[in-house]
Design a protein around this motif. Structure first.
Motif, PDB file in Angstrom:
ATOM      1  N   GLN A  64       1.529   6.854  -6.858  1.00  0.00           N
ATOM      2  CA  GLN A  64       0.654   7.472  -7.329  1.00  0.00           C
ATOM      3  C   GLN A  64       0.891   9.056  -6.861  1.00  0.00           C
ATOM      4  OE1 GLN A  64      -2.873   5.705  -5.416  1.00  0.00           O
ATOM      5  NE2 GLN A  64      -2.778   3.967  -6.920  1.00  0.00           N
ATOM      6  N   GLU A  65       1.103   9.281  -5.974  1.00  0.00           N
ATOM      7  CA  GLU A  65       1.414  10.718  -5.428  1.00  0.00           C
ATOM      8  C   GLU A  65       2.402  11.442  -6.245  1.00  0.00           C
ATOM      9  OE1 GLU A  65      -0.607  12.836  -3.192  1.00  0.00           O
ATOM     10  OE2 GLU A  65      -1.783  11.315  -3.903  1.00  0.00           O
ATOM     11  N   LYS A 113       0.618   7.953   7.911  1.00  0.00           N
ATOM     12  CA  LYS A 113       0.087   7.102   8.530  1.00  0.00           C
ATOM     13  C   LYS A 113       0.360   5.655   7.901  1.00  0.00           C
ATOM     14  CE  LYS A 113      -4.286   9.893   8.975  1.00  0.00           C
ATOM     15  NZ  LYS A 113      -5.547  10.354   8.349  1.00  0.00           N
ATOM     16  N   LEU A 114       0.515   5.677   6.787  1.00  0.00           N
ATOM     17  CA  LEU A 114       1.120   4.158   6.154  1.00  0.00           C
ATOM     18  C   LEU A 114       2.315   4.063   6.897  1.00  0.00           C
ATOM     19  CD1 LEU A 114       0.165   4.810   2.299  1.00  0.00           C
ATOM     20  CD2 LEU A 114      -0.710   3.087   3.879  1.00  0.00           C
ATOM     21  N   GLN A 142      -1.615  10.784   4.528  1.00  0.00           N
ATOM     22  CA  GLN A 142      -1.704   9.380   4.381  1.00  0.00           C
ATOM     23  C   GLN A 142      -0.157   8.658   4.323  1.00  0.00           C
ATOM     24  OE1 GLN A 142      -4.035   7.654   4.103  1.00  0.00           O
ATOM     25  NE2 GLN A 142      -3.364   5.474   3.444  1.00  0.00           N
ATOM     26  N   GLN A 175       1.753   2.225  10.261  1.00  0.00           N
ATOM     27  CA  GLN A 175       1.377   1.012   9.935  1.00  0.00           C
ATOM     28  C   GLN A 175       2.425   0.251   9.719  1.00  0.00           C
ATOM     29  OE1 GLN A 175      -1.626   0.963   6.883  1.00  0.00           O
ATOM     30  NE2 GLN A 175      -3.310   1.921   8.177  1.00  0.00           N
ATOM     31  N   ALA A 228       0.761  -1.176  -0.072  1.00  0.00           N
ATOM     32  CA  ALA A 228      -0.024  -0.098  -0.018  1.00  0.00           C
ATOM     33  C   ALA A 228       0.886   1.336  -0.098  1.00  0.00           C
ATOM     34  CB  ALA A 228      -0.899   0.282   1.133  1.00  0.00           C
ATOM     35  N   LEU A 229       1.927   1.232   0.720  1.00  0.00           N
ATOM     36  CA  LEU A 229       2.927   2.370   0.928  1.00  0.00           C
ATOM     37  C   LEU A 229       3.516   2.864  -0.649  1.00  0.00           C
ATOM     38  CD1 LEU A 229       4.379   4.686   2.468  1.00  0.00           C
ATOM     39  CD2 LEU A 229       6.111   2.692   3.096  1.00  0.00           C
ATOM     40  N   HIS A 230       4.034   1.616  -1.229  1.00  0.00           N
ATOM     41  CA  HIS A 230       4.671   1.807  -2.515  1.00  0.00           C
ATOM     42  C   HIS A 230       3.664   2.390  -3.485  1.00  0.00           C
ATOM     43  CE1 HIS A 230       6.990   1.054  -6.040  1.00  0.00           C
ATOM     44  NE2 HIS A 230       6.129   0.437  -6.490  1.00  0.00           N
ATOM     45  N   GLU A 231       2.434   1.858  -3.509  1.00  0.00           N
ATOM     46  CA  GLU A 231       1.413   2.098  -4.551  1.00  0.00           C
ATOM     47  C   GLU A 231       0.940   3.685  -4.145  1.00  0.00           C
ATOM     48  OE1 GLU A 231      -3.110   0.540  -5.488  1.00  0.00           O
ATOM     49  OE2 GLU A 231      -1.376  -1.000  -5.407  1.00  0.00           O
ATOM     50  N   TYR A 232       0.818   4.004  -3.052  1.00  0.00           N
ATOM     51  CA  TYR A 232       0.526   5.490  -2.667  1.00  0.00           C
ATOM     52  C   TYR A 232       1.644   6.379  -2.985  1.00  0.00           C
ATOM     53  CZ  TYR A 232      -0.552   9.610  -0.015  1.00  0.00           C
ATOM     54  OH  TYR A 232      -0.564  11.009   0.312  1.00  0.00           O
ATOM     55  N   ARG A 233       2.961   6.067  -2.819  1.00  0.00           N
ATOM     56  CA  ARG A 233       4.025   6.986  -3.088  1.00  0.00           C
ATOM     57  C   ARG A 233       4.054   7.135  -4.648  1.00  0.00           C
ATOM     58  NH1 ARG A 233       8.717   3.934   0.490  1.00  0.00           N
ATOM     59  NH2 ARG A 233       8.342   2.618  -1.107  1.00  0.00           N
TER      60      ARG A 233
END
Length: 82
Positions: free
Chosen positions: A8-9, A34-35, A31, A38, A1-6
């Motif tokens: 995308q951002e 928060k990631l 976010q 986690q 999730a962290l890799h995907e979020y980074r």
């Protein structure tokens, strides 16, 4: 999730990872923050560490143990393996 979020951002903002972290890493409402919280909890649980442990001391001890196992020809596996 962290890799995907980074990913995308960085794509959305056209920023590099350094700029993203400089902008949001220390911002509790973000976010990214928060990631990472986690991820930190999962890593502590995986290694059996507690939040108040001296993590550098624990990691050094673990590293020395694993190095000794490798030196002795033993197989070294991650904490998640049976």
């Amino acid at each position: 999730a962290l890799h995907e979020y980074r990913s995308q951002e960085m794509e959305r903002k056209q920023w590099g990872i350094t700029k993203l972290y400089n902008a949001y890493f220390d911002e509790p409402a973000s976010q990214l923050y928060k990631l990472h919280q986690q991820l930190d909890k999962l890593v502590l649980r995986a290694y059996g560490f507690k939040p108040n442990d001296d993590l550098l001391e624990k990691l050094l001890t673990l590293n020395l143990q694993l190095a000794a196992q490798e030196e002795a020809g033993e197989t070294v596996i991650g904490p998640w393996a049976p």
